[in-house]
Scaffold this motif. Sequence first.
Motif, short mmCIF file in Angstrom:
data_model
loop_
_atom_site.label_atom_id
_atom_site.label_comp_id
_atom_site.label_asym_id
_atom_site.label_seq_id
_atom_site.Cartn_x
_atom_site.Cartn_y
_atom_site.Cartn_z
N VAL A 79 0.84 -1.20 0.00
CA VAL A 79 0.00 0.00 0.00
C VAL A 79 0.87 1.25 0.00
O VAL A 79 0.59 2.23 -0.71
CB VAL A 79 -0.95 0.00 1.22
CG1 VAL A 79 -1.74 1.29 1.30
CG2 VAL A 79 -1.91 -1.19 1.15
N GLN A 80 1.94 1.21 0.78
CA GLN A 80 2.85 2.36 0.81
C GLN A 80 3.46 2.60 -0.57
O GLN A 80 3.58 3.75 -1.02
CB GLN A 80 3.96 2.10 1.83
CG GLN A 80 3.48 2.03 3.28
CD GLN A 80 4.61 1.72 4.24
OE1 GLN A 80 5.72 2.23 4.07
NE2 GLN A 80 4.36 0.89 5.23
N ASN A 81 3.85 1.53 -1.27
CA ASN A 81 4.44 1.68 -2.60
C ASN A 81 3.44 2.24 -3.60
O ASN A 81 3.79 3.08 -4.44
CB ASN A 81 4.96 0.33 -3.09
CG ASN A 81 6.18 -0.13 -2.31
OD1 ASN A 81 6.85 0.65 -1.64
ND2 ASN A 81 6.48 -1.42 -2.40
N PHE A 82 2.19 1.78 -3.51
CA PHE A 82 1.17 2.30 -4.43
C PHE A 82 0.93 3.78 -4.18
O PHE A 82 0.81 4.56 -5.14
CB PHE A 82 -0.13 1.52 -4.26
CG PHE A 82 -1.26 2.06 -5.11
CD1 PHE A 82 -1.28 1.83 -6.48
CD2 PHE A 82 -2.27 2.83 -4.55
CE1 PHE A 82 -2.29 2.34 -7.27
CE2 PHE A 82 -3.28 3.35 -5.33
CZ PHE A 82 -3.30 3.10 -6.70
N PHE B 24 1.28 9.60 -8.08
CA PHE B 24 1.44 10.78 -8.91
C PHE B 24 2.37 10.53 -10.10
O PHE B 24 2.47 11.36 -11.00
CB PHE B 24 1.96 11.96 -8.07
CG PHE B 24 3.44 12.03 -7.86
CD1 PHE B 24 4.23 12.85 -8.65
CD2 PHE B 24 4.06 11.27 -6.88
CE1 PHE B 24 5.60 12.92 -8.45
CE2 PHE B 24 5.42 11.34 -6.67
CZ PHE B 24 6.20 12.17 -7.47
N LEU B 25 3.03 9.36 -10.12
CA LEU B 25 3.87 8.97 -11.26
C LEU B 25 3.15 8.01 -12.19
O LEU B 25 3.71 7.61 -13.22
CB LEU B 25 5.16 8.31 -10.75
CG LEU B 25 6.12 9.23 -10.01
CD1 LEU B 25 7.14 8.43 -9.22
CD2 LEU B 25 6.82 10.16 -10.98
N LEU B 26 1.93 7.65 -11.84
CA LEU B 26 1.16 6.71 -12.65
C LEU B 26 -0.15 7.30 -13.15
O LEU B 26 -0.42 7.31 -14.37
CB LEU B 26 0.87 5.44 -11.84
CG LEU B 26 -0.04 4.40 -12.50
CD1 LEU B 26 0.60 3.86 -13.78
CD2 LEU B 26 -0.33 3.26 -11.52
N ILE B 27 -0.95 7.84 -12.24
CA ILE B 27 -2.29 8.29 -12.61
C ILE B 27 -2.27 9.56 -13.47
O ILE B 27 -2.83 9.57 -14.57
CB ILE B 27 -3.16 8.47 -11.36
CG1 ILE B 27 -3.30 7.13 -10.63
CG2 ILE B 27 -4.54 9.00 -11.73
CD1 ILE B 27 -4.05 7.20 -9.32
N PRO B 28 -1.64 10.68 -13.04
CA PRO B 28 -1.65 11.88 -13.88
C PRO B 28 -1.01 11.71 -15.26
O PRO B 28 -1.57 12.17 -16.25
CB PRO B 28 -0.91 12.92 -13.04
CG PRO B 28 -1.09 12.46 -11.63
CD PRO B 28 -1.06 10.97 -11.71
N PRO B 29 0.16 11.02 -15.38
CA PRO B 29 0.75 10.88 -16.73
C PRO B 29 -0.13 10.09 -17.70
O PRO B 29 -0.02 10.28 -18.91
CB PRO B 29 2.07 10.12 -16.46
CG PRO B 29 2.41 10.44 -15.06
CD PRO B 29 1.09 10.52 -14.35
N VAL B 30 -0.99 9.22 -17.17
CA VAL B 30 -1.92 8.48 -18.04
C VAL B 30 -3.22 9.25 -18.23
O VAL B 30 -3.74 9.36 -19.34
CB VAL B 30 -2.21 7.08 -17.46
CG1 VAL B 30 -3.29 6.38 -18.27
CG2 VAL B 30 -0.95 6.23 -17.44
N SER B 31 -3.75 9.81 -17.14
CA SER B 31 -5.07 10.45 -17.20
C SER B 31 -5.05 11.77 -17.96
O SER B 31 -6.02 12.08 -18.68
CB SER B 31 -5.61 10.68 -15.78
OG SER B 31 -4.78 11.58 -15.05
N ASN B 32 -3.98 12.55 -17.85
CA ASN B 32 -3.95 13.86 -18.53
C ASN B 32 -4.15 13.75 -20.03
O ASN B 32 -5.05 14.38 -20.59
CB ASN B 32 -2.65 14.60 -18.20
CG ASN B 32 -2.65 15.18 -16.80
OD1 ASN B 32 -3.69 15.35 -16.18
ND2 ASN B 32 -1.47 15.48 -16.29
N PRO B 33 -3.32 12.98 -20.76
CA PRO B 33 -3.54 12.89 -22.22
C PRO B 33 -4.85 12.20 -22.58
O PRO B 33 -5.47 12.55 -23.59
CB PRO B 33 -2.33 12.08 -22.71
CG PRO B 33 -1.80 11.39 -21.51
CD PRO B 33 -2.10 12.27 -20.34
#
Length: 310
Positions: free
Chosen positions: A266-269, A274-283
């Motif tokens: 859970v700590q790793n997730f 912020f290195l997974l969700i925004p880079p995918v969700s923004n475009p």
Amino acid sequence: MDNISVITMLTLSGLNGTANYRVPLFTVTLLCYCVIWLVNVTVIATIIGDKSLHEPMYIFLCNLCINGLYGTAGFYPKFLSDLLSPAQIISHAGCLLQGFVLHSSAAADFSLLALMAYDRYVAICRPLVYHSVMTKQRISLLVFFAWIVPFYLLFLSTITSTSRLCGSLIPKIYCVNWLVNNLACSVSVATTIIPAFNYTFYIGHACFVVWTYIYMIKTCLKSRENMSRFMQTCMPHVFSVAIFTVCLYFDLLYMRFSSKDLSQNVQNFMAMEFLLIPPVSNPLIYGLKLTKIRKRILNNIRDKCSRPPL
């Protein structure tokens, strides 16, 4: 002279206890990184290749996607290597470099999102002067400062983390300046003041974005046409700001006030959000919601599919 060894290598302990499923985790992480490259490069190439998209909003979006690739490049290659390595170690200099890339990318995201909010504010609340305000020269200057200011501020923060270390364990899957500073043998005033200034500076960015949207909503409520325009062009930005802010501040709050009750997974997730969700969700959000970009991408796909094989 005291016989004190100089610590040059640091250990990232975030992957402890994951030895049994590192190969599946490597596969999933590599797939996510490929998706990040695919969606961001698609939007970047579409905006650069279509002159009709050379408008302020799309130029800022292009830079946002470039920044997404820059920030993730500071994490994923090292993380993928660590997943296949028996020991997760990094040099002190490499740790500072990784921290600089991740911090400056997050700060540049805030700067670019603030610029996009300003662009929408001028377009909706001051439409008659939009083209005189958002000139090519001013756009270039704004984009330049959106990149150079975060780099400068985070460079100052990074060089204050170069003091001698009395520890080598970083309880995370990547380097963070604050955790490196905690390993320092002595605490300097600069390591406290500069990060505090940076946090305050970018909290000001967030407050500015909130203010512009409150003002825009009040303005749009007076006109159905403006409200339709707001929903079309501003909602993707609202989602991007919300997703990025929640992911980043959630990780920052957890890092400062962590709980030992949470499992390492859970700590790793939480650290990767912020290195997974925004880079995918923004475009994806902009590519699906903004009509011009969506149509151009679909047209490019149709053109490639309709071409006869060589």
